[in-house]
Design an enzyme around this catalytic site. Structure first.
Site, PDB file in Angstrom:
ATOM      1  N   THR A 179      27.998  39.324   9.510  1.00  0.00           N
ATOM      2  CA  THR A 179      27.933  38.547  10.759  1.00  0.00           C
ATOM      3  C   THR A 179      29.256  38.633  11.525  1.00  0.00           C
ATOM      4  O   THR A 179      29.477  37.888  12.478  1.00  0.00           O
ATOM      5  CB  THR A 179      27.667  37.064  10.426  1.00  0.00           C
ATOM      6  N   GLY A 238      31.620  39.304  14.202  1.00  0.00           N
ATOM      7  CA  GLY A 238      31.479  39.768  15.589  1.00  0.00           C
ATOM      8  C   GLY A 238      30.165  39.401  16.244  1.00  0.00           C
ATOM      9  O   GLY A 238      29.858  39.864  17.341  1.00  0.00           O
ATOM     10  N   THR A 239      29.374  38.552  15.600  1.00  0.00           N
ATOM     11  CA  THR A 239      28.069  38.220  16.221  1.00  0.00           C
ATOM     12  C   THR A 239      28.267  37.480  17.541  1.00  0.00           C
ATOM     13  O   THR A 239      27.563  37.750  18.518  1.00  0.00           O
ATOM     14  CB  THR A 239      27.226  37.318  15.288  1.00  0.00           C
ATOM     15  N   GLY A 240      29.243  36.574  17.595  1.00  0.00           N
ATOM     16  CA  GLY A 240      29.468  35.808  18.826  1.00  0.00           C
ATOM     17  C   GLY A 240      29.865  36.715  19.977  1.00  0.00           C
ATOM     18  O   GLY A 240      29.308  36.642  21.083  1.00  0.00           O
ATOM     19  N   CYS A 241      30.803  37.630  19.678  1.00  0.00           N
ATOM     20  CA  CYS A 241      31.254  38.549  20.741  1.00  0.00           C
ATOM     21  C   CYS A 241      30.115  39.450  21.173  1.00  0.00           C
ATOM     22  O   CYS A 241      29.968  39.793  22.346  1.00  0.00           O
ATOM     23  CB  CYS A 241      32.397  39.419  20.207  1.00  0.00           C
ATOM     24  N   LYS A 275      25.884  28.095  20.632  1.00  0.00           N
ATOM     25  CA  LYS A 275      25.313  28.961  19.597  1.00  0.00           C
ATOM     26  C   LYS A 275      25.228  28.197  18.292  1.00  0.00           C
ATOM     27  O   LYS A 275      26.208  27.701  17.782  1.00  0.00           O
ATOM     28  CB  LYS A 275      26.181  30.221  19.435  1.00  0.00           C
TER      29      LYS A 275
END
Ligand SMILES: Cc1ncc(COP(=O)(O)OP(=O)(O)O)c(N)n1
Ligand SMILES: Cc1nc(C(=O)O)sc1CCOP(=O)(O)O
Ligand SMILES: [Mg+2]
Length: 485
Positions: A187, A189-192, A154
């Protein structure tokens, strides 16, 4: 769990750690005993079971071993590993020995891992930061050697740039997945969210590249809709996972909120004269198109009384609703409203788009015919949800139609962020050519709309199925989603 819910997937949780965290960062982590993690996993998987597991923060080697052991008994369950080690706030979340367990035990079981740049660097033990696309590609191929079936690096952390680019390596190709950059502080928590979106789409049965692309589309919309939120004192506020709510102008259940560019993939546009020639009604033909895999339907009737059109549309709406396939009505806003269709498709000389939107409200899909970038720009301004662009090739189905060719189609595609469906003279023999014509990393058509290639055929279901096979193959390979190295 919010992401899964927003994407229509039932989810269950296994808590691996209690965290004290907020928009300012992580103030404390309280790991759950590994045996209790194992008990939670067994409780849900031995009862309801699941199609896909997504792991987030696994704070100890024992917990990783517990998860791996539980999954070893369930090889069919797909696994998305989001190797959460560094929070968006920069806080390191897991100890050093956990890294080894993550690398040796969990990664080889994963269908896809989704590290951000600091996590990719930590997993690879690299000294240098990953700061550009080339570094992301090297990291993705190097991480693949640790055993996962695919790696998504990412790139949101890559400094600057107006595109949020992620690199997906599936063992054969490097795919560059782009989305418009969203200027937002929210942003957290965007990865989760992205990893959970991928898991939800895999659970629905989507192939990997399509699942990643759909999850990325969902995350981008959530980021856009959350950008104005002012919550928390920290640097990174939260996302609004249920962005399609009535307070934002569209209801979550609305056809427009559900509409995705991928819905345009196999677009069947009916023609009653053709169906009459083959001895079938439009309703029978639409049923067959659904059976053959049409992803969206359009009822297009130019020579019919309103009463008959409404009656036919009511029957087709029922079919489409049951199959979960969007149905739009060509030209006739009144008929679409009367039968509760999912939307309309209008041309440049039909009801002006802004008036159609005023009549239909914020929840319906509106597609509009466009032949030029200028028409595409105006369509975006006026609130269109997709563009029909053509005729790509000469056609006998629509009289006096101007042909714009693949070149004209691509000019429209590249001129707009809106999804575009190609139309005009498209058949199984040329659909792949249309869908793969876009140059690498430029926006191409999201699907093909077909009239005679589906309905002027002896077997509508077979014609649609043949088209679907070709379209799915072309879309999964198409240039604007991947850079082939
Ligand atoms: C997806 C799609 N694109 C274009 C058309 C053409 O609409 P039609 O009403 O047949 O002609 P115009 O109004 O655009 O001149 C379509 N039906 N569907
Ligand atoms: C309905 C329509 N609209 C077009 C446009 O260019 O906007 S071409 C067209 C007819 C497409 O029929 P066939 O798939 O049989 O070629
Ligand atoms: Mg029209």
């Amino acid at each position: 769990m919010k992401t899964a819910g927003a994407l229509g997937v039932y989810s269950m949780s296994v808590v691996t750690a209690l965290t004290a965290q907020n928009t300012a960062g992580v103030q404390g982590i309280h790991p759950v005993p590994a045996d209790f993690v194992r008990a939670q996993v067994e409780a849900v998987l031995s009862d309801i079971g699941c199609d896909c597991v997504k792991t987030g923060m696994l704070p100890s080697a024992d917990i990783i071993r517990a998860v791996v052991e539980c999954l070893a008994k369930r090889p069919a369950v797909r696994l998305v590993v989001d190797p959460v080690m560094v929070a968006t706030s920069g806080d390191v979340l897991v100890g050093g020995d956990t890294l080894g367990a993550l690398r040796e035990l969990l990664l080889p079981r994963a269908d896809v891992i989704t590290p951000n740049l600091p996590e990719a660097k930590a997993l690879l033990g690299w000294e240098e930061d990953i700061t550009d696309l080339e570094g992301m590609k090297r990291a993705a191929t190097a991480l693949f050697e640790l055993g996962p079936k695919a790696v998504l690096v990412k790139g949101g952390h890559v400094a600057g740039g107006r595109l949020a680019v992620d690199v997906l390596f599936d063992g054969e190709r490097l795919h560059e997945l782009e989305a418009g950059w969203v200027d937002t502080r929210n942003t957290h928590g965007t990865g989760c969210t992205l990893a959970s979106g991928i898991a939800a789409e895999l659970a629905k049965g989507r192939p990997l590249v399509a699942a990643v692309s759909a999850a990325k589309g969902y995350l981008t919309e959530a980021l856009k809709s959350s950008a104005w939120l002012q919550l928390g004192q920290g640097k990174h506020g939260p996302l609004n996972h249920f962005y399609g709510t009535t307070s934002w102008g569209t209801s979550r259940e609305s056809p427009r909120a559900r509409f995705r560019p991928s819905d345009l993939a196999v677009y069947a546009v009916s023609d009653s004269r053709m169906n009459a020639r083959w001895g079938r009604s439009n309703v029978e033909a639409m049923r067959a198109a659904i059976e053959g895999g049409a992803t969206i339907l359009q009822l297009r009737e130019k020579d019919i009384g309103t009463g008959d059109f409404v009656k036919e549309a009511q029957e087709v709406v029922a079919l489409a609703r049951e199959a979960g396939v969007p149905l739009v009505i060509n030209d006739r806003i009144d008929v679409a409203l009367a039968v509760g269709a999912d939307g309309v498709h209008i041309g440049q000389s039909d009801m002006p788009l802004r008036l159609a939107r005023a009549l239909l409200g914020p929840d319906r899909i509106i597609g509009i015919s466009t032949k030029t970038p200028e028409q595409a720009r105006k369509a975006l301004e006026d609130g269109a949800d997709y563009l029909g662009s053509g005729g790509v090739f000469p056609t006998n189905t629509k009289e006096n139609n101007v042909t714009i060719g693949i070149k004209g189609l691509l000019e429209v595609c590249e001129s707009t962020p809106l999804p575009v469906v190609a139309i005009g003279g498209i058949k199984t023999t040329n659909a792949a050519e249309v869908l793969s014509a876009a140059k690498a990393n430029t926006k191409g058509p999201d699907g093909v709309a077909i009239v005679s290639g589906v309905f002027d055929q002896p077997d509508v279901a077979k014609a649609t199925k043949d088209l679907e096979t070709i379209v799915n193959s072309a879309l999964s390979k198409r240039q604007d989603l991947l850079t082939v190295t």
